[in-house]
Design an enzyme around this catalytic site. Structure first.
Site, PDB file in Angstrom:
ATOM      1  CD  GLU A   1      -2.972  -1.116   0.140  1.00  0.00           C
ATOM      2  OE1 GLU A   1      -3.024  -0.272  -0.381  1.00  0.00           O
ATOM      3  OE2 GLU A   1      -3.631  -1.981   0.027  1.00  0.00           O
TER       4      GLU A   1
ATOM      5  NE  ARG B   1      -3.922   2.668  -0.818  1.00  0.00           N
ATOM      6  CZ  ARG B   1      -5.100   2.470  -0.604  1.00  0.00           C
ATOM      7  NH1 ARG B   1      -5.763   3.627   0.100  1.00  0.00           N
ATOM      8  NH2 ARG B   1      -5.756   1.475  -0.417  1.00  0.00           N
TER       9      ARG B   1
ATOM     10  CG  ASP C   1      -5.955  -7.253  -7.737  1.00  0.00           C
ATOM     11  OD1 ASP C   1      -5.054  -7.404  -7.118  1.00  0.00           O
ATOM     12  OD2 ASP C   1      -7.136  -6.455  -7.264  1.00  0.00           O
TER      13      ASP C   1
ATOM     14  CD  GLU D   1     -10.841  -1.741  -8.807  1.00  0.00           C
ATOM     15  OE1 GLU D   1     -11.959  -1.552  -8.294  1.00  0.00           O
ATOM     16  OE2 GLU D   1      -9.707  -1.560  -7.986  1.00  0.00           O
TER      17      GLU D   1
ATOM     18  CB  THR E   1      -2.195  -1.030  -9.274  1.00  0.00           C
ATOM     19  OG1 THR E   1      -3.293  -1.788  -9.459  1.00  0.00           O
ATOM     20  CG2 THR E   1      -1.711  -0.968  -7.808  1.00  0.00           C
TER      21      THR E   1
HETATM   22  C1  DMJ Z   1      -6.495   0.624  -4.872  1.00  0.00           C
HETATM   23  O1  DMJ Z   1      -5.578   0.805  -3.929  1.00  0.00           O
HETATM   24  C2  DMJ Z   1      -5.681   0.086  -6.078  1.00  0.00           C
HETATM   25  O2  DMJ Z   1      -6.414   0.000  -7.374  1.00  0.00           O
HETATM   26  C3  DMJ Z   1      -5.470  -1.685  -5.972  1.00  0.00           C
HETATM   27  O3  DMJ Z   1      -4.596  -2.093  -7.015  1.00  0.00           O
HETATM   28  C4  DMJ Z   1      -6.827  -2.142  -5.842  1.00  0.00           C
HETATM   29  N1  DMJ Z   1      -7.448  -1.562  -4.734  1.00  0.00           N
HETATM   30  C5  DMJ Z   1      -7.577  -0.232  -4.531  1.00  0.00           C
HETATM   31  C6  DMJ Z   1      -8.828   0.324  -5.271  1.00  0.00           C
HETATM   32  O4  DMJ Z   1      -9.911  -0.597  -5.456  1.00  0.00           O
END
Ligand code: DMJ
Length: 449
Positions: free
Chosen positions: A64, A68, A196, A347, A433
């Site tokens: 995370e 982020r 994912d 998503e 992501t």
């Molecule tokens: C985000 O932190 C990122 O997109 C991650 O890959 C998946 N979860 C959340 C959003 O849903």
């Protein structure tokens, strides 16, 4: 500003994950730049310069923190050239490095920013999670690129070396891996949560380095083909969607089923798995064989259609976290849902944005606008936007949390759905992501503030 996330109903802060660190400000820093909110950007920058220190006695998630904070600051650095971001993010990543001292090189999940002590949450049953170890590569490689220090790239390349040694014959990894050697245990295979972004980063890592690493490209395309062949289920929607421009177009969709440890099909899909439409669409651009290219794009569009159905079917027009699917081999029907909360996830709109850029089909903009209106109707507060506890109740109860990825991703992708293509062009950037765009290594930065 210095707190983690907003409580949009009551005011105040939600500090579950990064207590006392400015998560929302860091995660949205490039959204501010992209939207031209320069005053807000400078307020955030001034705040970071005056207050942000990483030497906090705090256990943080390596994954995370990377997607982020590291992703946000790297993008901000590329867009502005502001040295603070590079210096700060280098300090932060150096504090994450003790997590990689595992023998195999698969990083531990959680690390203390001061002591370097590592651990993982109990639910991980002392294992590494596929999506966590497979979703650091873009950020660490970009940091090496800018600092000219190869150590970060080495760490994430080592992860790929471990995974490569354990690649299943069908390229579909179970989500839990043994830290010591990367070996896997049979468990549910999913393109949703836990799996994912590992798949997403294979493609994007290859693209980031201008497709120079042929092995990674092959790895992605074999994985993507296996997802299509083994998990994507094709059917007709129970209610057709009529496109204004093409009323006769045949409507179809795909969803991504899961496989339990015994190989049985589970007909359900997480909202998280909706990213895969964008991934397959983006990947299709670089496939030479025309039939294969069209096949990947077709599945991508079918997934985008399914994810639209996840929104279209609820009373609020916002999607639940996951849906069970009634599938008779022909007709796909989303009937009821168990996980009925909406936590502002990006998503679906991410996929619609990428497919809009690729196909220019108006429906992708229409769907994005539809959920923007639904959000304004059901989730907006005087202070921001809130998640919902049950998407099938009107009016819905608000959960009083504004997730940081709402500003980092959901709002950014909605915005980009309506900008010209030369705003963050897909041939120059890859989005991490968390929707932080990173320049491919040969591309030039072009933002000015
Ligand atoms: C985000 O932190 C990122 O997109 C991650 O890959 C998946 N979860 C959340 C959003 O849903």
């Amino acid at each position: 500003m210095g707190q983690s996330e907003l409580r949009p109903v009551t005011g105040g802060c939600h500090n579950s994950m990064f207590n006392g660190l400015p998560l929302t400000a860091a995660d949205s820093i490039d959204t501010l730049l992209i939207m031209g909110l320069n005053d807000e950007y400078y307020r955030a920058l001034d705040h970071f310069k005056a207050n942000l220190k990483w030497d906090k006695q705090m256990d943080v998630s390596v994954f995370e923190t990377t997607i982020r904070f590291v992703g946000g600051f790297l993008t901000a650095y590329q867009m502005t050239g502001e040295n603070f971001f590079l210096e700060s993010v280098t300090d932060l990543v150096n504090r994450l490095l003790p997590a990689f001292n595992t023998g195999s090189g698969l990083p531990r999940s959680t690390v203390n920013l001061v002591t370097g002590a590592c651990s993982e949450p109990a639910w991980m049953i002392s294992s590494a999670v596929l999506a966590e170890v497979g979703t650091l590569q873009l950020e660490f490689a970009t940091l090496s690129h800018h600092t000219r220090n190869p150590v970060y790239l080495q760490k994430v390349s080592d992860i790929y070396n471990v995974l490569r040694n354990h690649l299943p014959a069908d390229y579909l990894f179970p989500p839990f891996l043994n830290y010591a050697d990367g070996s896997t245990k049979p468990s549910t295979i999913t393109i949703g949560g836990l799996g994912d972004s590992y798949y997403e980063y294979l493609l994007k890592f290859w693209l980031l380095n201008e497709k120079k690493d042929k092995d990674i490209g092959d790895w992605y395309y074999k994985s993507a083909q296996s997802i299509i062949d083994n998990l994507a289920l094709y059917g007709i929607p129970s209610q057709p969607y009529i496109e204004v421009e093409n009323p006769d177009r045949k409507d179809y969709m795909y969803f991504l089923s899961e496989r339990d440890g015994a190989g049985r099909i589970i007909n359900r899909q997480d909202h998280l798995a909706c990213f895969a439409g964008g991934m397959l669409g983006l990947g299709s651009l670089y496939i030479e064989d025309e039939n294969t290219k069209q096949n990947h794009l077709r599945v991508a569009e079918g997934l985008a259609r399914f994810c639209w159905e996840m929104y279209n079917k609820t009373a609020t027009g916002l999607s639940p976290e996951a849906v069970p699917v009634n599938f008779n081999g022909e007709e796909i029907q989303i009937v009821t849902t168990n996980n009925v909360e909406w936590i502002m996830r990006p998503e679906a709109v991410e996929t619609w944005f990428i497919l809009w850029r690729i196909t220019k089909k108006q429906k992708y903009r229409d769907w994005g606008w539809y959920i923007f209106e639904a959000m304004n109707k059901h989730s907006r507060t005087d202070l921001g936007y809130s998640g919902l506890r049950n998407v099938n109740n009107v009016p819905p109860e608000k959960d009083n949390v504004q997730q940081s990825f709402f500003m980092a991703e959901t709002m950014k992708y909605l915005f980009l759905l309506f900008t010209p293509d030369d705003v963050l062009p897909l041939d120059k950037f890859v989005f991490n992501t968390e929707a932080h765009p990173l320049l491919k290594f040969q591309a030039d930065a072009f933002f000015e503030v």
